[in-house]
Design a protein around this motif. Structure first.
Motif, short mmCIF file in Angstrom:
data_model
loop_
_atom_site.label_atom_id
_atom_site.label_comp_id
_atom_site.label_asym_id
_atom_site.label_seq_id
_atom_site.Cartn_x
_atom_site.Cartn_y
_atom_site.Cartn_z
N GLU A 77 24.38 76.50 60.59
CA GLU A 77 23.26 77.50 61.14
C GLU A 77 22.71 78.49 59.97
N GLU A 78 23.75 78.52 59.28
CA GLU A 78 23.17 79.66 58.06
C GLU A 78 22.20 78.87 56.98
N ASP A 79 22.16 77.65 56.93
CA ASP A 79 21.39 76.89 56.27
C ASP A 79 20.01 76.96 56.62
N LEU A 80 20.10 76.70 58.15
CA LEU A 80 18.83 76.82 58.83
C LEU A 80 18.05 78.38 59.00
N PRO A 134 15.06 78.19 55.75
CA PRO A 134 13.73 77.68 56.04
C PRO A 134 12.81 77.94 57.42
N VAL A 135 13.72 77.90 58.36
CA VAL A 135 13.41 77.76 59.54
C VAL A 135 12.37 79.30 59.87
N ILE A 136 13.37 80.51 59.56
CA ILE A 136 12.80 81.89 59.70
C ILE A 136 11.61 81.96 58.77
N ALA A 137 11.45 81.39 57.37
CA ALA A 137 10.60 81.48 56.66
C ALA A 137 9.32 80.87 57.04
N ALA A 138 9.42 79.77 57.67
CA ALA A 138 8.23 79.05 58.45
C ALA A 138 7.67 80.05 59.70
N LEU A 168 18.42 75.92 67.03
CA LEU A 168 16.79 75.97 67.16
C LEU A 168 16.49 75.65 68.55
N GLN A 169 17.23 75.92 69.71
CA GLN A 169 16.56 75.65 70.93
C GLN A 169 15.54 76.43 71.45
N THR A 170 15.50 77.84 71.08
CA THR A 170 14.43 78.59 71.27
C THR A 170 13.33 78.39 70.10
N VAL A 171 13.73 78.03 69.05
CA VAL A 171 12.48 77.72 68.05
C VAL A 171 11.75 76.58 68.63
N ALA A 172 12.29 75.79 69.09
CA ALA A 172 11.69 74.53 69.60
C ALA A 172 10.74 74.62 70.67
N GLN A 173 10.72 75.97 71.15
CA GLN A 173 9.89 76.10 72.32
C GLN A 173 9.03 77.35 72.10
N ASN A 174 8.85 77.58 70.60
CA ASN A 174 8.10 78.60 70.11
C ASN A 174 8.17 79.98 70.51
N LYS A 175 9.43 80.40 70.87
CA LYS A 175 9.96 81.62 71.29
C LYS A 175 10.53 82.45 70.29
N PRO A 176 10.51 83.81 70.33
CA PRO A 176 11.08 84.38 69.12
C PRO A 176 12.69 84.05 69.13
N ALA A 186 19.19 68.11 75.76
CA ALA A 186 18.29 69.40 76.18
C ALA A 186 17.40 69.88 74.92
N PHE A 187 18.19 69.61 73.70
CA PHE A 187 17.29 69.98 72.40
C PHE A 187 16.33 68.79 72.52
N LEU A 188 16.72 67.51 72.66
CA LEU A 188 15.38 66.50 72.25
C LEU A 188 14.54 66.76 73.45
N GLU A 189 14.77 67.09 74.53
CA GLU A 189 13.84 67.44 75.70
C GLU A 189 12.70 68.42 75.25
N ARG A 190 13.03 69.10 74.20
CA ARG A 190 11.72 70.01 73.91
C ARG A 190 10.71 69.54 73.14
N PHE A 191 10.88 68.32 72.55
CA PHE A 191 9.89 67.52 71.83
C PHE A 191 8.83 66.95 72.78
N SER A 192 7.55 67.44 72.76
CA SER A 192 6.84 66.75 73.76
C SER A 192 5.98 65.64 73.24
N ILE A 193 6.07 65.42 72.02
CA ILE A 193 5.40 64.31 71.21
C ILE A 193 6.28 63.44 70.77
N ILE A 194 6.35 62.17 70.94
CA ILE A 194 7.34 61.17 70.46
C ILE A 194 6.37 60.06 69.91
#
Length: 390
Positions: free
Chosen positions: A158-161, A178-182, A204-212, A255-263
């Motif tokens: 998690e720290e790496d992310l 890199p996640v927070i930087a992006a 990254l659950q919330t990140v994958a939903q474009n939430k804070p 639940a994490f995979l379900e957040r990707f809307s385009i495959i």
């Protein structure tokens, strides 16, 4: 060392003032200055760190004294008191357009996503070496979008992310991952080989939903800047690899995979597209056609279970480079296929030799056919035209 600081701030200085005017000297001041009170240090001009002198020892040689100063106190309870370091603040993260790239596969989808104002996480699936990440990079290059690529492994934490504290000049400073930087920059974040990730990826659950995203260690709520986009590449669909072809591939949380809307599923390019790709790396059209045919045969055999490996597009490009370096076609191919087990390597070398012989025979037959056609069109008068001079 301290003369310039003393000239500007005096002999007794507050760390806050040093940090503002001489940020690179903070650590030196805290280590070599005399601590007067919390956050205040007394400096000595003309020397890095002079030991204290008293009337009793003023006439004798000075001896090193034991440093009894307290360690600087670190306060991480308030977001406002935390300094954030951004090593890429001045970097241009827009990839360069690569003239050797041929758009195909996931490229069109990714280009539309990175240009769209709608947040739509993309999950790209495909075999190794077929240009998934390269396509993402070049789509961002064309759209002039900043891109941060993070390679995911079984050890990614998690720290790496997200980020972590680092020690700099005696202070604990927060460094964004890199996640927070992006998110802060509104950049495209590409998580490469995401199916290698362990449960830490659930951060990254919330990140994958474009939430804070709430950073627990700093009590900071980071809101994604407009334009932030999430793209993941993988060799599997997140359900593991039953054949052990992709070592370390994990079963990802549903639940994490379900957040990707385009495959997007990307196979190897067609023979026609592969020729266009290889033509960017060699001017030898006969070689291009031969390599494309070579790859097509090995992939067909691979799908049928006849061989355990096949030629990727990346490896075909490597063969072109090998041939240019060593100026030897056969040797260039052998160097590229040596990574396979001995049985497959031998089969591939023999197959390529066969293709070369077939091309040579076909070229000879074509040359003979052209010669016969030329003689026939010239007519009977063409024969015997040149007499023996003797």
């Amino acid at each position: 060392m301290f003369d310039e600081i003393i000239a500007a701030l005096g002999y007794e200085v507050a760390i806050a003032e040093v940090k503002e005017k001489f940020p690179t000297m903070v650590g030196h001041v805290m280590r070599r200055g005399e601590r007067v009170s919390r956050g205040v240090y007394r400096l000595t001009a003309g020397a890095e760190a002079l030991p204290k002198r008293t009337e009793a020892n003023s006439d004798v040689e000075l001896q090193p004294t034991v440093d009894t100063r307290e360690e600087p106190e670190i306060n991480m309870t308030s977001t406002r008191q935390i300094e954030v370091i951004d090593n890429i603040a001045d970097e241009n993260l827009i990839p360069e357009v690569n003239p050797s790239y041929v758009p195909w596969g996931c490229y069109g989808v990714v280009e539309k996503v990175v240009k769209s104002p709608i947040f739509a996480p993309v999950y790209i699936i495909g075999d190794s070496g077929n240009g998934k990440t390269f396509g993402v990079e070049q789509a961002c290059a064309k759209a002039k979008r900043e891109l941060i690529i993070m390679n995911i492994t079984n050890e990614t934490s998690e720290e790496d992310l997200i980020g972590s504290y680092i020690l700099q000049d005696g202070n604990m400073i927060w460094k964004d991952g890199p996640v927070i930087a992006a998110m802060r920059r509104g950049a495209v974040l590409c998580l490469d080989e995401i199916d290698q990730a362990r449960p830490a990826i659930l951060a990254l659950q919330t990140v994958a939903q474009n939430k804070p995203y709430f950073i627990k260690k700093t009590n900071e709520l980071v809101r994604p800047r407009k334009g932030f986009t999430l793209i993941a590449t993988a060799n599997t669909k997140g359900n593991g690899d039953g054949m052990d072809k992709f070592s370390g591939a994990q079963i990802l949380n549903e639940a994490f995979l379900e957040r990707f809307s385009i495959i997007v599923e990307q196979d190897y390019p067609t023979e026609a597209v592969e020729k266009r790709i290889l033509e960017k790396h060699t001017a030898n059209k006969a070689l291009v056609a031969r390599l494309a045919k070579f790859a097509k045969i090995t992939r067909s055999a691979y799908k049928d279970g006849a061989v355990t490996h096949c030629l990727t597009t990346r490896r075909l490009v490597q063969i072109c480079n090998n041939i240019e370096i060593f100026n030897d076609e056969k040797y260039g191919v052998e160097l590229a296929v040596s990574r396979f087990n001995e049985e497959n390597k031998q089969m591939f070398v023999e197959l390529y030799d066969k293709l070369v012989k077939e091309d040579v025979a076909a070229a000879a037959a074509e040359a003979a056919k052209v010669a016969q056609s030329a003689v026939a069109s010239a007519g009977p008068a063409a024969t015997g035209r040149i007499k023996d001079p003797f």
